[in-house]
Enzyme design. Structure first.
Site, mmCIF file in Angstrom:
data_model
loop_
_atom_site.group_PDB
_atom_site.id
_atom_site.type_symbol
_atom_site.label_atom_id
_atom_site.label_comp_id
_atom_site.label_asym_id
_atom_site.label_seq_id
_atom_site.Cartn_x
_atom_site.Cartn_y
_atom_site.Cartn_z
ATOM 1 N N ARG A 188 0.828 -1.196 0.000
ATOM 2 C CA ARG A 188 0.000 0.000 0.000
ATOM 3 C C ARG A 188 0.861 1.245 0.000
ATOM 4 O O ARG A 188 1.914 1.273 0.632
ATOM 5 C CB ARG A 188 -0.871 0.009 1.264
ATOM 6 C CG ARG A 188 -1.940 -1.031 1.238
ATOM 7 C CD ARG A 188 -2.491 -1.289 2.626
ATOM 8 N NE ARG A 188 -3.650 -2.165 2.511
ATOM 9 C CZ ARG A 188 -4.899 -1.712 2.458
ATOM 10 N NH1 ARG A 188 -5.155 -0.421 2.547
ATOM 11 N NH2 ARG A 188 -5.892 -2.548 2.321
ATOM 12 N N ASP A 217 10.531 -3.246 -14.904
ATOM 13 C CA ASP A 217 9.104 -3.272 -14.593
ATOM 14 C C ASP A 217 8.457 -1.959 -15.048
ATOM 15 O O ASP A 217 7.835 -1.263 -14.265
ATOM 16 C CB ASP A 217 8.921 -3.489 -13.078
ATOM 17 C CG ASP A 217 7.505 -3.929 -12.730
ATOM 18 O OD1 ASP A 217 6.783 -4.345 -13.657
ATOM 19 O OD2 ASP A 217 7.131 -3.835 -11.540
#
Ligand SMILES: Nc1ncnc2c1ncn2[C@@H]1O[C@H](COP(=O)(O)OP(=O)(O)O)[C@@H](O)[C@H]1O
Ligand SMILES: *[C@@H]1O[C@H](CO)[C@@H](O)[C@H](O)[C@H]1NC(C)=O
Ligand SMILES: *[C@@H]1O[C@H](CO)[C@@H](O)[C@H](O)[C@H]1NC(C)=O
Ligand SMILES: *[C@@H]1O[C@H](CO)[C@@H](O)[C@H](O)[C@H]1NC(C)=O
Ligand SMILES: *[C@@H]1O[C@H](CO)[C@@H](O)[C@H](O)[C@H]1NC(C)=O
Ligand SMILES: *[C@@H]1O[C@H](CO)[C@@H](O)[C@H](O)[C@H]1NC(C)=O
Ligand SMILES: *[C@@H]1O[C@H](CO)[C@@H](O)[C@H](O)[C@H]1NC(C)=O
Ligand SMILES: *[C@@H]1O[C@H](CO)[C@@H](O)[C@H](O)[C@H]1NC(C)=O
Ligand SMILES: *[C@@H]1O[C@H](CO)[C@@H](O)[C@H](O)[C@H]1NC(C)=O
Ligand SMILES: *[C@@H]1O[C@H](CO)[C@@H](O)[C@H](O)[C@H]1NC(C)=O
Length: 529
Positions: free
Chosen positions: A364, A477
């Site tokens: 998160r 990524d």
């Protein structure tokens, strides 16, 4: 930001309790022995210092430094002007501390040089001996024995833990993995230079057959009979009538500290033994050095007992205070990059959902305002249980923290709790690009100019990671959710380096590229802000 570690106070007290040794005896001009450097009048430059308890600290844990130390007066290496360099013998004891012994830089070199001005040399792989133009130049006039903890293809290094004989340059005349042949069986034993264990090195030169022998062993092992390596070279070709005896050392991108504890030199006569009972103690970081004499065990254990009890009490009180963090002594190195959990807790108002910016593959992400500096940050909580990768990862966080470019999301630092890692990033008010592309209800459609600007930003950030920084960092990524936009809609790449923490070992080839840390010449380094 970070709270004072009890280990730090332990270190200070430890130094305080040590007895000071006064043990530099200048014996004539051509023979001397230092068993510790407390009262030594060495010529120092760069990061080199002598610690209060007499350690010669060549580099201090800051990256990209060099340090030199020389016996103040030159040695007459030949009997008469323009004569030949006479036989000599020497020994020294050293220790190298690295956060991680296998990725470490760059080592210590013993030096016999015609001068002691090494100001136009460079740190990092040049070891403070040469600069990028002067390798192998006959004007260098030095003979060195390197203890090299980094593998540089540029200089044909054999591995990242070797001893080499280097004359006028860094391409070794001969080199060998660190180790020794024990007398009894003749078996070879490996040694790890960066193990923070004290080791001794002997160097001998024979004038008649111009042979140099180099031998090493752990501190508690007498000089082995068989040298580790040798070479034949007429040192009269590089040294003049006088030469300075000393050390050179450098660090690169990895945190390391390099120490010399004692030195003995004899010109045309044997080197006197270093009194190992008088050697100064190494600072308390990493594994402990060798055995202790009984008389100092008592005060230290008493002090340690008091400190441990005190530490336990403090720890218990702190644990109650809810902000229990995991902090180990190697993290002292990462001081400025370490945030306290308390600050981050306040910054995000207790990780409240109203501050949640998004949930990503790693955890998160919360918006926050640091309590003291009022800087807006994005705080990413990652649950992570492997203790194994943590040290390496923290080293990497610090390393990534040095990356600064206007198209990268700046990583400010980290904090660690049990089973949890918290990363602190620059806050990007525009959010991530995927929201603009796929979630168009809440966001305006981007026009072509904005799109072009974003693409250019990504390209520029990637170019920096691949080409402009001195190490090659592969992002691995890239996707819209990892492209973050600031208030002027400039693109910033995020999450670089994180893939490694989870992928470790899964893709040996790419991992290898990242681990290799190609060093570029600093001239091509462009730091943009
Ligand atoms: N530095 C930041 N500033 C503002 N928002 C951020 C920042 N980092 C991440 N976010 C928000 O948090 C979301 C999740 O982040 P992240 O963990 O990077 O996603 P992922 O793992 O999918 O790449 C992002 O989509 C973005 O909206
Ligand atoms: C190490 O030495 C350098 C140069 O002398 C100095 O700038 C730096 O602050 C020192 N670092 C530490 C941790 O003492
Ligand atoms: C220390 O060495 C310097 C030369 O490097 C010399 O000038 C100075 O006198 C020496 N000091 C002492 C106390 O020996
Ligand atoms: C060392 O050499 C450099 C040039 O290479 C020179 O500028 C500097 O003054 C010298 N320093 C000393 C102390 O001699
Ligand atoms: C060697 O160094 C000297 C002095 O620094 C310089 O003038 C010379 O060009 C160098 N030689 C080579 C081959 O680089
Ligand atoms: C010593 O280290 C080298 C290189 O790491 C390795 O190849 C060799 O097997 C080791 N030898 C012993 C006896 O452990
Ligand atoms: C170097 O080692 C060899 C082999 O052990 C020995 O014969 C020779 O005398 C040594 N030379 C010196 C200078 O110690
Ligand atoms: C090894 O042999 C040499 C020469 O015989 C001797 O001086 C030395 O003390 C021996 N070392 C050990 C560890 O036995
Ligand atoms: C390097 O040292 C080893 C060990 O003394 C020796 O056997 C070898 O011949 C040396 N190599 C060179 C090129 O001098
Ligand atoms: C080493 O070189 C010097 C000067 O070039 C020369 O006088 C001497 O004979 C040489 N020594 C040997 C053993 O060849």
């Amino acid at each position: 930001m970070s709270c004072m570690s009890p280990l730090f106070s332990l270190m200070i007290l430890h130094l305080f309790f040590l007895h000071l040794n006064l043990s530099a005896f200048g014996i004539g001009r051509d023979q001397f022995v230092y068993s510790g450097f407390t009262s030594a009048n060495l010529t120092l430059d760069g990061a080199a210092t002598i610690t209060p308890n007499g350690l010669l600290e060549l580099t201090n844990g800051t990256v990209r430094l060099k340090g030199h130390a020389f016996h103040p007066t030159p040695i007459h290496v030949s009997k008469e002007p323009h004569g030949t360099v006479q036989s000599f013998a020497l020994s020294f004891t050293f220790a190298i501390y690295c956060v991680q012994p296998d990725i470490c830089g760059h080592g210590i070199a013993f030096l016999l040089a015609a001068h002691k001005n090494f100001s136009n040399t460079m740190p990092m792989q040049y070891m403070g001996l040469i600069n990028e133009h002067s390798n192998g130049n006959a004007t260098n006039h030095f003979f060195a024995v390197e203890l090299d903890t980094n593998c540089n293809d540029e200089f044909k290094d054999i591995d990242n833990n070797h001893v080499g004989i280097n004359i006028i340059g860094l391409n070794s005349a001969n080199s060998s993995s660190a180790g020794y042949y024990d007398n009894r069986s003749g078996n070879y034993h490996n040694l790890t230079l960066a193990s923070y264990k004290v080791m001794q090195v002997w160097v001998e030169y024979d004038e008649d057959n111009t042979q140099v022998n180099v031998t090493m062993a752990p501190l508690n092992v007498a000089k082995p009979f068989t040298p580790l390596l040798s070479t034949t070279y007429n040192l009269s070709r590089v040294l003049g009538d006088k030469a300075y005896v000393g050390f050179s050392s450098s660090t690169g991108s990895f945190i390391s500290r390099q120490y010399v504890l004692g030195l003995s030199f004899g010109m045309n006569r044997p080197a006197l033994p270093i009194d190992i009972t008088k050697l100064p103690k190494l600072p308390h970081e990493g594994p402990n050095p060798q055995s202790k004499v009984l008389e100092i065990i008592l005060p230290i254990t008493t002090a340690a007992f008091v400190i441990i009890v005190g530490t336990i009490v403090i720890l218990l009180v702190r644990r109650r205070l809810m902000y229990a963090e995991v902090r180990e002594d190697w993290e002292v190195e990462f001081g400025p990059h370490r945030f306290s959990y308390k600050d981050l807790f306040y910054a995000t108002e207790g990780f409240k959902n109203k501050n949640l910016l998004g949930i990503g593959g790693f955890g998160r992400v919360y918006k926050g305002v640091l309590p003291k500096s009022k800087v807006m940050v994005a705080v990413k909580k990652i649950s992570h249980n492997s203790k194994q990768g943590m040290k390496e990862f923290a080293a990497e966080v610090v390393s990534i923290g040095h990356l600064q470019h206007c198209n990268l999301v700046q990583l400010y630092g980290y904090c660690r709790q049990k089973g949890e890692l918290v990363l602190v990033y620059e806050y990007m008010s525009g959010g991530s690009l995927d929201r603009y592309l796929y979630d168009q209800e809440n966001k305006p459609t981007l026009n072509w100019d904005q799109r072009m600007r974003i693409i250019k930003g990504i390209a520029s950030g990637l170019f920096y990671l691949h080409e402009e920084w001195e190490k090659v960092v592969l992002h691995r990524d890239i996707k819209p959710s990892n492209v973050l936009l600031d208030d002027e809609m400039n693109a910033h790449l995020g999450d670089f380096g994180l893939a490694r923490l989870y992928d470790h070992g899964a893709e040996p080839q790419t991992t290898h590229v990242v681990r290799c840390w190609y060093h570029r010449l600093p001239t091509s380094r462009a730091r943009t802000n």
